[in-house]
Design a protein around this motif. Structure first.
Motif, PDB file in Angstrom:
ATOM      1  N   GLU A  44     106.491  85.544  13.715  1.00 38.15           N
ATOM      2  CA  GLU A  44     106.157  85.887  12.333  1.00 38.15           C
ATOM      3  C   GLU A  44     106.122  87.390  12.113  1.00 38.15           C
ATOM      4  N   ASN A  45     106.149  88.153  13.203  1.00 33.58           N
ATOM      5  CA  ASN A  45     106.203  89.611  13.093  1.00 33.58           C
ATOM      6  C   ASN A  45     107.584  90.173  13.406  1.00 33.58           C
ATOM      7  N   GLY A  46     108.588  89.284  13.543  1.00 35.99           N
ATOM      8  CA  GLY A  46     109.953  89.774  13.667  1.00 35.99           C
ATOM      9  C   GLY A  46     110.732  89.353  14.890  1.00 35.99           C
ATOM     10  N   GLN A  47     110.124  88.632  15.820  1.00 36.16           N
ATOM     11  CA  GLN A  47     110.895  88.142  16.968  1.00 36.16           C
ATOM     12  C   GLN A  47     111.692  86.912  16.521  1.00 36.16           C
ATOM     13  N   VAL A  48     113.002  86.927  16.719  1.00 36.14           N
ATOM     14  CA  VAL A  48     113.853  85.846  16.222  1.00 36.14           C
ATOM     15  C   VAL A  48     113.766  84.629  17.152  1.00 36.14           C
ATOM     16  N   PRO A  49     113.373  83.455  16.628  1.00 31.04           N
ATOM     17  CA  PRO A  49     113.312  82.254  17.469  1.00 31.04           C
ATOM     18  C   PRO A  49     114.715  81.731  17.748  1.00 31.04           C
ATOM     19  N   ASP A  50     114.887  80.952  18.829  1.00 32.51           N
ATOM     20  CA  ASP A  50     116.189  80.330  19.033  1.00 32.51           C
ATOM     21  C   ASP A  50     116.409  79.309  17.912  1.00 32.51           C
ATOM     22  N   MET A  74     119.175  83.833   6.445  1.00 31.73           N
ATOM     23  CA  MET A  74     118.233  84.830   6.957  1.00 31.73           C
ATOM     24  C   MET A  74     118.243  84.861   8.482  1.00 31.73           C
ATOM     25  N   TRP A  75     118.263  83.674   9.107  1.00 32.25           N
ATOM     26  CA  TRP A  75     118.261  83.604  10.570  1.00 32.25           C
ATOM     27  C   TRP A  75     119.530  84.229  11.129  1.00 32.25           C
ATOM     28  N   GLN A  76     120.682  83.926  10.518  1.00 35.68           N
ATOM     29  CA  GLN A  76     121.956  84.467  10.990  1.00 35.68           C
ATOM     30  C   GLN A  76     121.977  85.995  10.895  1.00 35.68           C
ATOM     31  N   LEU A  77     121.460  86.539   9.788  1.00 33.60           N
ATOM     32  CA  LEU A  77     121.419  87.992   9.617  1.00 33.60           C
ATOM     33  C   LEU A  77     120.462  88.635  10.608  1.00 33.60           C
ATOM     34  N   ALA A  78     119.330  87.974  10.867  1.00 33.21           N
ATOM     35  CA  ALA A  78     118.355  88.504  11.815  1.00 33.21           C
ATOM     36  C   ALA A  78     118.910  88.517  13.234  1.00 33.21           C
ATOM     37  N   GLU A  79     119.732  87.548  13.552  1.00 31.85           N
ATOM     38  CA  GLU A  79     120.306  87.404  14.896  1.00 31.85           C
ATOM     39  C   GLU A  79     121.500  88.331  15.111  1.00 31.85           C
ATOM     40  N   GLU A  80     122.113  88.748  14.026  1.00 30.57           N
ATOM     41  CA  GLU A  80     123.349  89.532  14.090  1.00 30.57           C
ATOM     42  C   GLU A  80     123.129  90.910  14.716  1.00 30.57           C
ATOM     43  N   LYS A  81     124.040  91.311  15.580  1.00 28.89           N
ATOM     44  CA  LYS A  81     124.009  92.652  16.155  1.00 28.89           C
ATOM     45  C   LYS A  81     124.644  93.625  15.170  1.00 28.89           C
ATOM     46  N   ALA A  82     123.870  94.551  14.661  1.00 29.69           N
ATOM     47  CA  ALA A  82     124.365  95.486  13.656  1.00 29.69           C
ATOM     48  C   ALA A  82     125.199  96.596  14.292  1.00 29.69           C
ATOM     49  N   TRP A  83     125.911  97.354  13.445  1.00 33.01           N
ATOM     50  CA  TRP A  83     126.837  98.367  13.949  1.00 33.01           C
ATOM     51  C   TRP A  83     126.137  99.444  14.778  1.00 33.01           C
ATOM     52  N   TRP A  84     124.861  99.718  14.475  1.00 38.40           N
ATOM     53  CA  TRP A  84     124.166 100.782  15.185  1.00 38.40           C
ATOM     54  C   TRP A  84     123.668 100.369  16.571  1.00 38.40           C
ATOM     55  N   HIS A  85     123.798  99.109  16.903  1.00 39.73           N
ATOM     56  CA  HIS A  85     123.303  98.619  18.186  1.00 39.73           C
ATOM     57  C   HIS A  85     123.943  99.363  19.357  1.00 39.73           C
ATOM     58  N   GLN A  86     125.218  99.727  19.202  1.00 37.97           N
ATOM     59  CA  GLN A  86     125.941 100.387  20.295  1.00 37.97           C
ATOM     60  C   GLN A  86     125.374 101.764  20.623  1.00 37.97           C
ATOM     61  N   TYR A  87     124.636 102.358  19.678  1.00 33.01           N
ATOM     62  CA  TYR A  87     124.111 103.705  19.899  1.00 33.01           C
ATOM     63  C   TYR A  87     122.709 103.716  20.501  1.00 33.01           C
ATOM     64  N   ARG A  88     122.099 102.542  20.668  1.00 34.58           N
ATOM     65  CA  ARG A  88     120.743 102.438  21.212  1.00 34.58           C
ATOM     66  C   ARG A  88     119.790 103.376  20.474  1.00 34.58           C
TER      67      ARG A  88
END
Length: 270
Positions: A44-50, A74-88
């Motif tokens: 409920e604080n942002g960890q995406v469930p399976d 909403m679940w699909q968007l939360a699970e999606e790796k965004a473009w900035w992920h590669q930059y850590r």
């Protein structure tokens, strides 16, 4: 563990509201999922469930099949790796807010706002930090800011309103000043300058940004950077206070046309 993104927090908030609407406690749903209460709280604080757990939650909360599509999105968007992920990114919390925002209102007292910066100005900023950064770090940051600027000219551009103190423009070169006016010409961008002649005002308390989102249920967010990091605030009273401050600063500032003329004069003097 990195800070949850805006999309992940949105999903968590939606699941919490569904649980409360169903009059169930975190303990109730934990027992159904065979989780401990702490894990339900993290979700409920942002960890995406399976997805299996997510489906079970919707079922337990009484969401019928015909009404599940928005939550699945909403679940699909939360699970999606965004473009900035590669930059850590260390500040991905703000990047995700900015990425999903429909409206950005920013007041800057010390620097040219990030979405209005040229690469030369960015390099000068990064070179001024107390602890030297690697060449790769600098180039990554420039790539990130350049990518962020695309929001201003995308198919669905963000509405962007920047108020800048004249003193924040003192270290900007002609290229940077001209670029501000170029971007200000976009139909969804507004740039205002508070001239030095105004004297003391609330803006001297510091820079801040307000962000609105396309989902009506999402609250306006106040984002503030400070020496040791940053904070985003959703408390309605504090957000309302910052909103009133932004409106007041907008009234103190020159209208966009006169702001552009002042920026043009400053550029001509460089």
């Amino acid at each position: 563990m990195s800070e949850p993104t805006f999309r992940q927090r949105r999903l968590g908030r939606a699941l919490q509201l569904l649980r409360e609407r169903a009059r169930l406690s975190q303990k109730d749903i934990a027992e159904r999922l065979r989780y401990n209460i702490a894990k339900v709280s993290r979700i409920e604080n942002g960890q995406v469930p399976d997805y299996s757990a997510f489906e079970t939650m919707l079922d337990v909360y009484g969401v019928i099949a015909d009404d599940q599509e928005p939550y699945v999105e909403m679940w699909q968007l939360a699970e999606e790796k965004a473009w900035w992920h590669q930059y850590r990114l260390e500040d991905q919390g703000y990047i995700s807010l900015e990425h999903d925002a429909a409206v950005i209102l920013t007041f800057q007292a010390s620097y040219v706002p990030g979405l209005l910066q040229t690469k030369r100005y960015m390099r000068a900023l990064f070179a001024s930090v107390r602890s030297p950064r690697s060449k790769k770090w600098v180039e990554d940051q420039i790539a990130i800011r350049t990518r962020r600027r695309q929001r201003l000219e995308s198919d669905k551009p963000v509405r962007y309103h920047a108020i800048i103190m004249e003193s924040a423009l003192r270290h900007a070169d002609r290229e940077q000043l001209s670029y501000i006016n170029e971007v200000a010409g976009l139909p969804t961008v507004t740039v205002q300058v508070i001239p030095d002649s105004v004297g003391l005002h609330e803006g001297y308390n510091g820079s801040f940004t307000l962000l609105d989102f396309p989902y009506p249920s999402d609250p306006r967010v106040l984002y503030v950077e400070h020496t040791e990091g940053s904070i985003h605030i959703e408390d309605p009273a504090r957000v309302k206070s910052a909103t009133l401050t932004f409106k007041h600063l907008s009234k103190l500032a020159l209208i966009p046309e006169k702001s552009a003329a002042l920026i043009g004069r400053l550029a001509a003097e460089r």
